[in-house]
Write a protein that holds these residues in place. Structure first.
Motif, PDB file in Angstrom:
ATOM      1  N   VAL A  46     -21.253  45.402 -27.337  1.00  0.00           N
ATOM      2  CA  VAL A  46     -20.997  44.063 -26.800  1.00  0.00           C
ATOM      3  C   VAL A  46     -19.571  43.669 -27.167  1.00  0.00           C
ATOM      4  N   GLY A  47     -18.904  42.930 -26.268  1.00  0.00           N
ATOM      5  CA  GLY A  47     -17.587  42.381 -26.596  1.00  0.00           C
ATOM      6  C   GLY A  47     -16.452  43.376 -26.412  1.00  0.00           C
ATOM      7  N   SER A  48     -15.548  43.443 -27.405  1.00  0.00           N
ATOM      8  CA  SER A  48     -14.326  44.260 -27.288  1.00  0.00           C
ATOM      9  C   SER A  48     -14.633  45.724 -27.018  1.00  0.00           C
ATOM     10  N   GLU A  49     -15.631  46.273 -27.736  1.00  0.00           N
ATOM     11  CA  GLU A  49     -15.982  47.697 -27.549  1.00  0.00           C
ATOM     12  C   GLU A  49     -16.477  47.955 -26.127  1.00  0.00           C
ATOM     13  N   ALA A  50     -17.293  47.018 -25.603  1.00  0.00           N
ATOM     14  CA  ALA A  50     -17.832  47.173 -24.246  1.00  0.00           C
ATOM     15  C   ALA A  50     -16.724  47.028 -23.202  1.00  0.00           C
TER      16      ALA A  50
END
Length: 339
Positions: A46-50
């Protein structure tokens, strides 16, 4: 882990989510992107990694942006994303569910409001309140909206541009249009395809917008190298793009925002219009950082137009500052749901 009875404000944006915790300030700012394994339905990141996976995933993994144009387009994924962010900021083990204020665009329907509240409660939130984005943005930008004076705010996020005239703590005239940061990116992709036969992705379009994008002519044109796929040969290709081309590419969405501002000013009562003329217009949100947009609006309206300090965080800050008055909000028009 935070203490009992945590109170949090969430700016649930189309492009990014910001979380404000009372007494702590903004504790999280991450892209509104969720990567899911299509076969099992399991959330991978979720978020930056996604976000890094957007446009780069194998067949069984899909990177989803669960909000579109400021509203929930994928309920289940939004709930999973909210749960992740609430657990990340408040800790997964909580004795008391946190009180949450979450902001929504000014034009959302009752059904859309209910979807936001339900998703927040299902994700582990306690009593949930809604605040309209222009109000939160004005508070976060440091405007005193409680007085009988006219304040005009333009909040340009990823999915919506909210334009509102506020007086005595309420919205007098407002307009919410689904033209904002995402439409800027789409306009750049469309232009590159048409003018250069070059197919580029969302992330490349966003880089072009941020580096050389402009809404009014720059004193000195600048250029940037751009890589994409040649639509004729099907092979990777590198070209140099100028800020003058970006001005042309962004003309349509920028004009749509300018027209919306004009239409709100036309409906504004004369007393408040004279206040706005004297005080100026305040812009917030990531979209307001587009180079020259405030100057272009100033030229169109004849009213001084300023970009708020720390424009991206204004809505989250304003949502968080509203936590100070949560006792008043409980009795007010804000929608809530008790568990």
């Amino acid at each position: 882990m935070f203490g009992l009875g945590t109170e949090i404000g969430i700016d649930l944006g189309t492009a990014s989510v910001l979380v404000f915790i009372k007494g702590k300030g903004i504790v999280l700012q991450e892209p509104s992107v969720v990567a899911i394994d299509r076969d099992t339905g399991r959330v991978l990141s979720v978020g930056s990694e996604a976000r890094k996976m957007l446009g780069r995933t194998p067949g069984n993994i899909v990177a989803i942006r669960p909000l579109k144009d400021g509203v929930i387009s994928d309920y289940e994924v939004t709930e999973k994303m909210l749960r992740h962010f609430i657990n990340k900021t408040c800790g997964p083990r909580r004795f008391i569910k946190p009180k949450i204020i979450i902001c929504v665009p000014s034009g959302v329907t009752e059904v859309e409001k209910r979807a936001v509240i339900d998703a927040t409660v299902e994700a582990g939130g306690g009593k949930t309140f809604l605040i309209e984005e222009p109000i939160a943005a004005a508070v976060g930008a440091g405007l005193d909206i409680t007085k009988p004076d006219g304040n005009m705010i333009i909040d340009i996020g990823g999915g919506t541009a909210d334009i509102a005239v506020i007086s005595l703590g309420g919205i007098v005239v407002s307009k919410s249009i689904k033209v904002a940061g995402d439409k800027f990116d789409e306009a750049i992709i469309k232009y590159m395809r048409k003018a250069h036969n070059l197919l580029i992705g969302e992330r490349t379009a966003e880089e072009l917008k941020m580096e050389i994008g402009t809404a009014s002519p720059r004193p000195k044109p600048i250029t940037m190298d751009c890589r994409g796929r040649d639509l004729i040969t099907g092979l990777p290709k590198n070209i140099t793009v100028s800020s003058e081309e970006m001005l042309e590419a962004l003309r349509e969405p920028v004009n749509a925002i300018s027209d919306a501002v004009h239409s709100v000013l036309e409906k504004t009562p004369p007393e408040l219009a004279s206040d706005i003329s004297a005080r100026g217009i305040v812009m917030t949100g990531g979209g307001s950082l587009l180079h020259g947009l405030n100057r272009m609006l100033e030229k169109r309206t004849g009213i001084p137009t300023y970009v708020a300090e720390d424009a991206i965080s204004c809505v989250a800050k304003g949502t968080g500052m509203s936590l100070e008055h949560i006792d008043v909000l409980e009795k007010s028009m804000m929608t809530q749901r008790r568990r």
